[in-house]
Scaffold this active site. Structure first.
Site, PDB file in Angstrom:
ATOM      1  N   ASP A 167       0.747  -1.197  -0.028  1.00 18.48           N
ATOM      2  CA  ASP A 167       0.080   0.022  -0.058  1.00 18.48           C
ATOM      3  C   ASP A 167       0.662   1.380  -0.071  1.00 18.48           C
ATOM      4  O   ASP A 167       2.052   1.125  -0.598  1.00 18.48           O
ATOM      5  CB  ASP A 167      -0.964   0.031   1.337  1.00 18.48           C
ATOM      6  CG  ASP A 167      -2.447   0.379   1.155  1.00 18.48           C
ATOM      7  OD1 ASP A 167      -2.441   1.665   0.520  1.00 18.48           O
ATOM      8  OD2 ASP A 167      -3.212  -0.084   0.879  1.00 18.48           O
TER       9      ASP A 167
ATOM     10  N   SER B 278     -11.158  -1.043  -0.857  1.00 13.19           N
ATOM     11  CA  SER B 278      -9.793  -1.166  -0.054  1.00 13.19           C
ATOM     12  C   SER B 278     -10.249  -1.590   1.202  1.00 13.19           C
ATOM     13  O   SER B 278      -9.586  -2.707   1.865  1.00 13.19           O
ATOM     14  CB  SER B 278      -9.312  -0.067  -0.327  1.00 13.19           C
ATOM     15  OG  SER B 278      -8.474   0.308  -1.355  1.00 13.19           O
TER      16      SER B 278
ATOM     17  N   HIS C  65      -3.851   6.044   3.222  1.00 16.34           N
ATOM     18  CA  HIS C  65      -4.572   4.773   2.792  1.00 16.34           C
ATOM     19  C   HIS C  65      -4.120   3.519   3.361  1.00 16.34           C
ATOM     20  O   HIS C  65      -4.735   2.521   4.199  1.00 16.34           O
ATOM     21  CB  HIS C  65      -4.514   4.852   1.629  1.00 16.34           C
ATOM     22  CG  HIS C  65      -5.407   3.740   0.764  1.00 16.34           C
ATOM     23  ND1 HIS C  65      -5.002   2.438   0.464  1.00 16.34           N
ATOM     24  CD2 HIS C  65      -6.647   3.971   0.407  1.00 16.34           C
ATOM     25  CE1 HIS C  65      -5.852   1.849   0.078  1.00 16.34           C
ATOM     26  NE2 HIS C  65      -7.000   2.416  -0.208  1.00 16.34           N
TER      27      HIS C  65
END
Length: 455
Positions: free
Chosen positions: A104, A330, A168
């Site tokens: 990520d 996600s 994120h």
């Protein structure tokens, strides 16, 4: 004269008509994602994490302690309740022996809810021959080609600095494995886990090859012993290198949990990779809201998307010891990865990707509104993934159910009464077989087609 006026008038009408039509098509296209727009973006930049955005952020969370854990915000996490997390935690909370590679945007290594659950590379911890800390001595102590990769690696800048410049990656890591019972923040699906941090994207570093970074990160995860890989990015173009890297993970028995994508698209028709590669170790995950409706932004597909999990306004960690909400496949993917950790910790025999995949996909709660969205028609149920296959589901994934009883009980074949006939497979029985791969995906998914097109 008349004919010239008529021609001019006709021409004006034509300009107005076709001009209006063009404007309509242009603005209609702008209001919804275009495959060509998406494709060009991904062709240029390779792989990007999907466009989950922070909807709110705070450094403090409302104090609403639960009866099970004292983490203040646990009751604000609707996805935990929807996926039956509390009962699952009464069975297992995971294991530090299970390493999850989160590919990520990096992570906040010092986050109060994550720092104790980071993976420690055994070859880069402890003291070297000169008595120096291996984690900071500037030497590749374990000879794996990476210097001081104590928690993972940054493939963007090619160093061990894992800082998250987006948020994120920290958010995803929190959903998977935020620490439980520490009186801070939230609780992850698997609060006992080891998170390997592999950074493939950084919004502050332009012109990087994200696809190349992704492939390198997957290979690192395989080499360094990860049991599960969580990947929230993707693109619309087939990559042979990426496919082969995921296949290496498959051969090593590593589960690859992939986001179905946020392109509002039917993946059966417009593939999204790596989620759509035709490999047995992949679980493709779409996202649903509190009413178990697949999000309008999420990709779907009865042949390509396996299961649905919570993905709307999910509360998790953010850099700087803060917390916030994000929405997307996600977040749903992280839920399934956490489930895989729990299954591995609880099922001694479930050590390979195919076995873990069976436990997760064959035990979810069947929902009619998911029948046209996923292969299994199911939403994630953490507790049943840990318990139900020991009570009526064979090793092949077939459930003994009774159609009449299922209809009376709201369409969940897992609640069928004991003694149901083996041959009475429900209308969702097809999905159970599909869930473990007995029914092949379309031949063009994740393979090079015989017509010469690459998919």
């Amino acid at each position: 004269m008349f004919s010239r006026k008529w021609l001019l008038a006709s021409g004006a009408v034509g300009v107005i008509f076709f001009g209006g039509l063009g404007a309509y098509l242009y603005f209609s296209d702008a209001s919804s994602p275009s495959r060509s727009q998406s494709s060009s973006k991904f062709n240029k930049e390779g792989r990007l994490f999907e466009t989950s955005k922070i909807t709110s952020q705070t450094d403090r969370v409302e104090d609403e302690p639960s009866a099970l854990f004292n983490d203040p915000a646990i009751s604000q996490a609707w996805g935990l309740k929807k996926s039956d997390a509390a009962r699952a935690w009464s069975v297992t909370r995971g294991s530090k022996d299970i390493v999850v590679a989160v590919i990520d945007t990096g992570i906040d290594e010092h986050h109060e809810d994550l720092d104790k659950n980071l993976w420690l590379n055994p070859g880069e911890t402890g003291k070297d021959a000169q008595g120096r800390n291996k984690a900071t001595n500037g030497i590749d102590d374990d000879g794996n080609g990476f210097v001081d990769d104590v928690h993972g690696w940054n493939f963007v800048s090619n160093n061990n600095k894992l800082d998250d410049n987006h948020g994120h990656g920290t958010h995803i890591a929190g959903i998977i494995g935020a620490e439980a019972g520490n009186g801070k923040g939230i609780t992850g699906i698997a609060p006992e886990v080891s998170i390997m941090v592999l950074k493939y994207y950084d919004p502050k570093v332009p012109n990087t090859d994200n696809l190349k970074n992704t492939v390198a990160a997957i290979k690192y995860a395989v080499k360094m012993g990860a049991k599960i890989i969580n990947y929230s990015g993707g693109g619309t173009e087939f990559s042979q290198e990426e496919h082969d890297a995921v296949q290496e993970a498959e051969k090593a028995g590593i589960l690859f949990v992939a986001a179905a994508g946020n392109e509002r698209s039917n993946s059966d028709q417009h593939h999204y990779y790596p989620a759509d590669y035709k490999l047995s170790n992949i679980i493709s995950v779409t996202a649903y809201d509190p009413s178990v409706q697949v999000l309008n932004s999420s990709n779907y597909g009865v042949e390509t998307v396996d299961i649905a999990a919570p993905g709307q306004n999910i509360l998790s960690c953010l850099p700087g010891n803060s917390y916030g909400y994000m929405t997307g496949t996600s977040q749903a993917t992280a839920f399934v990865t956490g489930a895989a950790v729990l299954v591995m910790a609880n099922k001694q025999g479930a050590s390979t990707a195919v076995e873990v995949k069976k436990y997760i996909l064959a035990t979810g709660d069947a929902q009619t509104q998911l029948a046209s969205k996923t292969r299994t028609s199911r939403q994630l149920n953490l507790y049943k993934a840990l318990t139900i296959l020991d009570q009526g589901v064979s090793a092949s994934g077939v459930v003994t159910v009774n159609v009449d009883s299922m209809q009376k009980m709201g369409g969940d074949p897992n609640e069928a009464p004991a003694g149901a006939a083996v041959n009475d497979v429900s209308r969702f029985g097809r999905s159970l077989l599909n869930a473990i791969g007995n029914k092949p995906k379309p031949s063009r998914v994740g393979t090079k087609g015989t017509d010469g097109d690459n998919f």
